[in-house]
Design an enzyme around this catalytic site. Structure first.
Site, short mmCIF file in Angstrom:
data_model
loop_
_atom_site.label_atom_id
_atom_site.label_comp_id
_atom_site.label_asym_id
_atom_site.label_seq_id
_atom_site.Cartn_x
_atom_site.Cartn_y
_atom_site.Cartn_z
N PHE A 217 0.82 -1.21 0.00
CA PHE A 217 0.00 0.00 0.00
C PHE A 217 0.86 1.28 0.00
O PHE A 217 0.84 2.06 -0.97
CB PHE A 217 -0.93 -0.08 1.21
CG PHE A 217 -1.53 1.22 1.65
CD1 PHE A 217 -2.24 2.01 0.76
CD2 PHE A 217 -1.40 1.64 2.97
CE1 PHE A 217 -2.79 3.22 1.16
CE2 PHE A 217 -1.96 2.84 3.38
CZ PHE A 217 -2.64 3.63 2.48
N TYR B 34 5.24 -8.39 15.77
CA TYR B 34 5.35 -7.16 14.97
C TYR B 34 6.05 -6.06 15.76
O TYR B 34 7.06 -5.51 15.34
CB TYR B 34 3.95 -6.73 14.55
CG TYR B 34 3.86 -5.49 13.69
CD1 TYR B 34 4.35 -5.48 12.40
CD2 TYR B 34 3.25 -4.33 14.18
CE1 TYR B 34 4.24 -4.35 11.59
CE2 TYR B 34 3.13 -3.20 13.39
CZ TYR B 34 3.63 -3.21 12.10
OH TYR B 34 3.51 -2.08 11.31
P1 NAD Z 1 1.50 -3.67 3.05
O1 NAD Z 1 1.27 -5.02 3.67
O2 NAD Z 1 0.48 -3.14 2.13
O3 NAD Z 1 2.89 -3.65 2.30
C1 NAD Z 1 4.02 -4.32 2.78
C2 NAD Z 1 4.77 -4.89 1.58
O4 NAD Z 1 5.94 -5.58 2.05
C3 NAD Z 1 3.96 -5.92 0.77
O5 NAD Z 1 3.99 -5.62 -0.60
C4 NAD Z 1 4.64 -7.24 1.07
O6 NAD Z 1 4.51 -8.19 0.02
C5 NAD Z 1 6.07 -6.80 1.32
N1 NAD Z 1 6.84 -7.75 2.13
C6 NAD Z 1 6.47 -8.31 3.31
N2 NAD Z 1 7.44 -9.13 3.75
C7 NAD Z 1 8.45 -9.07 2.84
C8 NAD Z 1 9.72 -9.68 2.74
N3 NAD Z 1 10.18 -10.54 3.69
N4 NAD Z 1 10.49 -9.41 1.66
C9 NAD Z 1 10.06 -8.57 0.68
N5 NAD Z 1 8.86 -7.95 0.72
C10 NAD Z 1 8.06 -8.20 1.80
O7 NAD Z 1 1.74 -2.66 4.27
P2 NAD Z 1 1.83 -1.08 4.27
O8 NAD Z 1 0.65 -0.55 4.96
O9 NAD Z 1 2.19 -0.58 2.94
O10 NAD Z 1 3.07 -0.87 5.26
C11 NAD Z 1 4.38 -0.60 4.77
C12 NAD Z 1 5.31 -0.40 5.96
O11 NAD Z 1 4.84 0.67 6.78
C13 NAD Z 1 5.42 -1.62 6.87
O12 NAD Z 1 6.75 -1.76 7.28
C14 NAD Z 1 4.56 -1.27 8.04
O13 NAD Z 1 4.99 -1.89 9.22
C15 NAD Z 1 4.72 0.24 8.11
N6 NAD Z 1 3.55 0.87 8.75
C16 NAD Z 1 2.38 0.99 8.08
C17 NAD Z 1 1.29 1.57 8.71
C18 NAD Z 1 -0.03 1.77 8.01
O14 NAD Z 1 -0.98 2.23 8.66
N7 NAD Z 1 -0.18 1.49 6.74
C19 NAD Z 1 1.39 2.01 10.03
C20 NAD Z 1 2.60 1.83 10.69
C21 NAD Z 1 3.69 1.28 10.04
#
Ligand code: NAD
Ligand code: UDP
Length: 320
Positions: free
Chosen positions: A20, A152
């Site tokens: 995302f 996490y």
């Molecule tokens: P998401 O799940 O949509 O995207 C995460 C991406 O990482 C996915 O495309 C997934 O396939 C990839 N991924 C996961 N494990 C992997 C691995 N071992 N190797 C390669 N790719 C891998 O999540 P998001 O909402 O886009 O979040 C992105 C980052 O932001 C994350 O690190 C998350 O912890 C952090 N975050 C997001 C939010 C939020 O509200 N969206 C809040 C706090 C932190």
């Protein structure tokens, strides 16, 4: 000089770029004329999220797991790879820990070898069940090491510590503590609250509320977050920084808002509260305002309209 740096074409590695937040970041960087390498193993992301620029001359995709070593040339590493939805990161806790710890270590090593800038996507989950609001970066918090959320939050904590240590070794590290962010490109089955409420409403199903719905979150629209991340990586601020929206809303109020906007007439379905679910979450944005002159500008009503619109289009596209 600052403006010159912006004009140079950087080679950006975005881990988790099919997810995302990563997909929006890639869009913005390509619009800015930057080179992008999207790295993802598609665990929780989707190829649909980058299908628009698959043939773009500045775009490359690497199907790779961050827990494995990587040797490429880059100028900036945006390290976002990790499952982020509680529903997803709890499915395979050991995978989540390996991604958080080994994945971050590998990407920091890569940044060090390349003398590249490094931005880490940390999380408000770090604050756990804090009692002081809004939540400040200086808050000292402890998590429960054996709850289903620990995989996490504990791996994000140790990943932050790894970032500090590589910072001491000379890597230019930035740490964004991201608060609940939402918008287009989230998957319908992502499991996070806004995806669930919108997809349930569009599919004419009851909205599921865990517990009594009095728990709060503060939701940031994706465009606001992206502008904050861009400012942060180019700043000279090396301490953790909250990025989010400080307009707090209860889950019950959020459900009512989405119910009205989508015309969902069904009664809410109240389910058992999730284990260790934080009761409140709201960022203090003093540091981002002072250091980056950044604050979010999209209110929840506008952001939900844009997100509902996207989900409706996705559903009608799938039904064609
Ligand atoms: P998401 O799940 O949509 O995207 C995460 C991406 O990482 C996915 O495309 C997934 O396939 C990839 N991924 C996961 N494990 C992997 C691995 N071992 N190797 C390669 N790719 C891998 O999540 P998001 O909402 O886009 O979040 C992105 C980052 O932001 C994350 O690190 C998350 O912890 C952090 N975050 C997001 C939010 C939020 O509200 N969206 C809040 C706090 C932190
Ligand atoms: N939640 C809910 N119904 C759902 C999904 C989530 O009531 O269908 C609640 C959840 O219990 C939490 C809040 O919404 O209090 C935010 O959950 P989410 O999974 O989006 O992320 P979190 O902030 O917990 O990481």
């Amino acid at each position: 000089m600052g403006y010159l740096k912006e004009n140079i074409k950087s080679k950006n590695l975005i881990t988790g770029g099919a997810g995302f937040i990563g997909s929006h970041l890639i869009k913005k960087l390509l619009e800015n004329g930057q080179k992008v390498i999207c790295l993802d193993n598609l665990k929780t992301g989707s190829e649909t999220n980058f299908s628009n620029w698959k043939n773009h001359s500045n775009f490359n995709f690497i199907d790779h797991d961050v827990t494995k070593n990587l040797n490429i040339n880059v100028d900036k590493v945006w390290h976002l790879a990790s499952p982020a939805s509680p529903a997803k990161y709890k499915e395979d806790p050991i995978y989540t820990i390996k991604t958080g710890v080994l994945g971050t270590l590998n990407m920091l090593k890569l940044a060090r070898r390349n003398n590249a800038q490094f931005l880490f996507a940390s999380t408000s989950e770090i604050y756990g069940h804090s009692v002081n609001f809004p939540q400040k970066e200086s808050e000292i918090t402890f998590g429960n090491t054996h709850s289903s959320r620990a995989c996490y939050l504990e791996s994000k904590r140790i990943a932050e510590t790894l970032c500090y240590e590589y910072g001491r070794l000379g890597v230019d590290v930035k740490i964004a503590r991201i608060f609940n962010t939402y918008g287009p490109n989230m998957l319908m089955d992502d499991g996070r609250v806004i995806c669930n409420f919108i997809s349930q409403s569009i599919l004419n199903k009851p909205i599921t509320i865990y517990g009594n719905g009095y728990q709060t979150r503060s939701f940031c629209y994706i465009d606001d977050l992206i502008s904050g991340l861009l400012l942060l990586i180019n700043s000279n601020y090396n301490q953790p920084m909250n990025l989010g929206n400080d307009q707090e809303i209860s889950i019950l109020d959020l459900a009512n808002l989405i119910k009205i906007k989508t015309g969902n007439k069904l009664a809410f379905k109240f389910l058992e509260n999730r284990e260790d679910d934080p009761k409140r979450r709201c960022p203090c944005l003093k540091i981002s305002k002072t250091k980056l002159n950044w604050q979010p500008s999209t209110n929840i009503s506008e952001g939900l309209d844009l997100t509902i619109d996207y989900f409706k289009k996705r559903i009608s596209f799938q039904n064609v």
